[in-house]
Each structure stands twice: as structure tokens, then as C-alpha cells.
Motif scaffolding. Structure first.
Motif, PDB file in Angstrom:
ATOM      1  N   PHE A  15     -55.543 -44.801 -53.081  1.00 39.39           N
ATOM      2  CA  PHE A  15     -55.156 -44.293 -51.758  1.00 39.39           C
ATOM      3  C   PHE A  15     -56.103 -44.875 -50.701  1.00 39.39           C
ATOM      4  O   PHE A  15     -57.214 -45.293 -51.033  1.00 39.39           O
ATOM      5  CB  PHE A  15     -55.294 -42.762 -51.697  1.00 39.39           C
ATOM      6  N   ARG A  33     -46.950 -32.571 -43.705  1.00 38.48           N
ATOM      7  CA  ARG A  33     -46.132 -32.432 -44.920  1.00 38.48           C
ATOM      8  C   ARG A  33     -46.869 -33.072 -46.095  1.00 38.48           C
ATOM      9  O   ARG A  33     -47.815 -33.833 -45.897  1.00 38.48           O
ATOM     10  CB  ARG A  33     -44.765 -33.104 -44.720  1.00 38.48           C
ATOM     11  N   ASN A  41     -57.403 -34.468 -41.358  1.00 41.01           N
ATOM     12  CA  ASN A  41     -57.966 -35.544 -42.162  1.00 41.01           C
ATOM     13  C   ASN A  41     -57.843 -36.858 -41.401  1.00 41.01           C
ATOM     14  O   ASN A  41     -57.250 -36.919 -40.319  1.00 41.01           O
ATOM     15  CB  ASN A  41     -57.221 -35.633 -43.500  1.00 41.01           C
ATOM     16  N   GLY A  44     -53.950 -42.130 -43.849  1.00 44.68           N
ATOM     17  CA  GLY A  44     -53.884 -42.975 -45.039  1.00 44.68           C
ATOM     18  C   GLY A  44     -52.826 -42.512 -45.997  1.00 44.68           C
ATOM     19  O   GLY A  44     -52.060 -41.592 -45.712  1.00 44.68           O
ATOM     20  N   LYS A  46     -50.763 -43.811 -50.054  1.00 49.11           N
ATOM     21  CA  LYS A  46     -50.676 -44.648 -51.252  1.00 49.11           C
ATOM     22  C   LYS A  46     -50.416 -46.105 -50.892  1.00 49.11           C
ATOM     23  O   LYS A  46     -49.877 -46.391 -49.818  1.00 49.11           O
ATOM     24  CB  LYS A  46     -49.513 -44.170 -52.119  1.00 49.11           C
ATOM     25  N   PHE A  80     -61.223 -38.175 -56.917  1.00 43.32           N
ATOM     26  CA  PHE A  80     -60.872 -36.760 -57.032  1.00 43.32           C
ATOM     27  C   PHE A  80     -60.182 -36.521 -58.358  1.00 43.32           C
ATOM     28  O   PHE A  80     -59.210 -37.209 -58.689  1.00 43.32           O
ATOM     29  CB  PHE A  80     -59.959 -36.328 -55.882  1.00 43.32           C
ATOM     30  N   MET A  89     -57.494 -39.529 -58.367  1.00 45.46           N
ATOM     31  CA  MET A  89     -57.213 -40.190 -57.090  1.00 45.46           C
ATOM     32  C   MET A  89     -58.438 -41.034 -56.738  1.00 45.46           C
ATOM     33  O   MET A  89     -59.567 -40.538 -56.796  1.00 45.46           O
ATOM     34  CB  MET A  89     -56.980 -39.153 -55.988  1.00 45.46           C
ATOM     35  N   GLU A 108     -45.602 -37.336 -40.090  1.00 45.53           N
ATOM     36  CA  GLU A 108     -46.576 -36.936 -41.109  1.00 45.53           C
ATOM     37  C   GLU A 108     -47.830 -36.286 -40.509  1.00 45.53           C
ATOM     38  O   GLU A 108     -48.437 -35.420 -41.128  1.00 45.53           O
ATOM     39  CB  GLU A 108     -46.971 -38.184 -41.909  1.00 45.53           C
ATOM     40  N   TRP A 125     -60.380 -30.914 -46.135  1.00 41.03           N
ATOM     41  CA  TRP A 125     -60.626 -30.830 -47.578  1.00 41.03           C
ATOM     42  C   TRP A 125     -62.084 -30.389 -47.790  1.00 41.03           C
ATOM     43  O   TRP A 125     -62.986 -30.854 -47.071  1.00 41.03           O
ATOM     44  CB  TRP A 125     -60.397 -32.193 -48.228  1.00 41.03           C
ATOM     45  N   ASP A 128     -65.025 -32.903 -47.772  1.00 40.48           N
ATOM     46  CA  ASP A 128     -65.373 -33.729 -46.607  1.00 40.48           C
ATOM     47  C   ASP A 128     -66.783 -33.459 -46.093  1.00 40.48           C
ATOM     48  O   ASP A 128     -67.506 -34.371 -45.703  1.00 40.48           O
ATOM     49  CB  ASP A 128     -64.365 -33.514 -45.471  1.00 40.48           C
TER      50      ASP A 128
END
Ligand SMILES: Nc1[nH]c(=O)nc2c1ncn2[C@H]1C[C@H](O)[C@@H](COP(=O)(O)OP(=O)(O)OP(=O)(O)O)O1
Length: 164
Positions: A15, A33, A41, A44, A46, A80, A89, A108, A125, A128
Motif C-alpha cells: 500500500f 468508505r 489519514n 493512498g 493499493k 501491520f 499490510m 473516498e 489509526w 500514527d
């Protein structure tokens, strides 16, 4: 334990994650979503088939917030691991203050500039807060975070890295 010994032989999915800086501000996006919905965040996602990391980082940045940059600097790599998922990830973190275009909301992400003294860690997250100091000080880093669920870190390691 070093991060490479923890993640070395495990399956990983790539990612990207890009942060835009301007003066004493950073552009964050509220994820509208998908994975991490409701969290602030960077931009970014995939990689598409046959895409390089930098190509994907540039494409996702433009798709999600309308900005373009040919000067994304690689700052870190984050791994992750979730207890119920054998595939880690592998998130490559970029940063730049060299960009063009106008900030635009996408399906998004809802983008917003934040003062660096006011970064909303409680709505980001949980990992972070651990690696942001490196990003801010432009020290390259590698991080590993093991999650029990999306709010609970059960183990982590951060290493400052000379080369990525
Ligand atoms: N623990 C974590 N901490 C963090 O700071 N960023 C994370 C993170 N886990 C994932 N990310 C970032 C990486 C990437 O930029 C993004 C997730 O990628 P995507 O937006 O592609 O996910 P989605 O499932 O929404 O994908 P699509 O449905 O294909 O759009 O979240």
C-alpha cells in the motif's frame, strides 16, 4: 526482535500513504468508505497491477485529494499484522511540500489542512502517534504493529532506518 526478523518470511500486500505539507500544516483526509472509514489519514491505497510504488502513490494522491506531486520522498515503511489475517499490510509512507493543483474532496476522502500542533491523533489509526515524530523530523523509519482489532495494538517495534 528486529522488524526484518518479524516480517521477513510472511506474506505481504503493498500500500502507499502520502502526506502533503505546507508551512506548519499537513493535509489529512477523512476516509469516507472502505478500510479505516471515519479515520483521518494521509492519501493512498493499493497498487494496481504492474504499477510501481511511486506511480501508485502519485495516482492515489491525485484521485483522493486532487493534488499532484513528482517529488514524493519516501519516509518510512510500516508493517501491520492483524491477528486474523496471515497477510501483512506493507505501507510505504511518502511526504512532500512540493505539489501542484487544488485540494478537492473525492468520493473516498474529505481533505482538510491541520496545524502540525493540532494533528487529530485520537481520530487517526492508533499507530500514527508512534511514527509521526519521525515523519515530522524527517528521520526515516520502519515500523511493525500487531493489532488485535482495529483499535488495539498488542505489540510494536519502530526502528530508525538509514536507507529504505
Ligand atoms: N494502521 C494504519 N495506519 C495508517 O496510518 N494508515 C493505514 C493503516 N492501515 C492502512 N492504512 C492506509 C494505507 C492506505 O493508504 C489506506 C488503505 O488503502 P485503501 O484506501 O486502498 O483501502 P480500501 O479498502 O478503502 O480500498 P478500496 O476499497 O480499493 O478503495 O490506509
Amino acid at each position: 526482535m528486529t522488524i526484518s526478523s518479524i516480517v521477513g518470511n510472511k506474506a505481504k500486500k503493498l500500500f502507499t500513504l502520502a502526506f502533503i505539507r505546507r508551512d506548519n500544516q499537513v493535509l489529512l483526509g477523512l476516509k469516507k468508505r472502505g478500510f479505516g472509514v471515519g479515520k483521518w489519514n494521509g492519501f493512498g491505497g493499493k497498487l494496481n497491477p504492474n504499477e510501481t510504488l511511486i506511480d501508485a502513490a502519485q495516482r492515489e494522491l491525485e484521485e483522493e485529494c486532487g493534488l499532484r506531486s513528482d517529488h514524493l520522498a519516501k519516509m518510512g515503511v510500516l508493517y501491520f499484522e492483524f491477528e486474523d489475517n496471515p497477510v501483512l499490510m506493507e505501507v510505504h509512507v511518502f511526504q512532500t511540500s512540493d505539489f501542484t493543483g487544488e485540494v478537492k474532496e473525492s468520493e473516498e476522502m474529505k481533505p482538510q489542512w491541520y496545524d502540525l500542533r493540532d494533528v487529530p491523533f485520537s481520530r487517526m489509526w492508533p499507530d500514527d502517534v508512534f511514527w509521526w515524530p519521525y515523519l515530522l523530523e524527517e528521520r526515516k523509519f520502519t515500523g511493525y504493529f500487531k493489532y488485535k482489532d482495529q483499535e488495539t495494538i498488542v505489540d510494536y517495534v519502530i526502528e530508525e532506518t538509514a536507507a529504505l
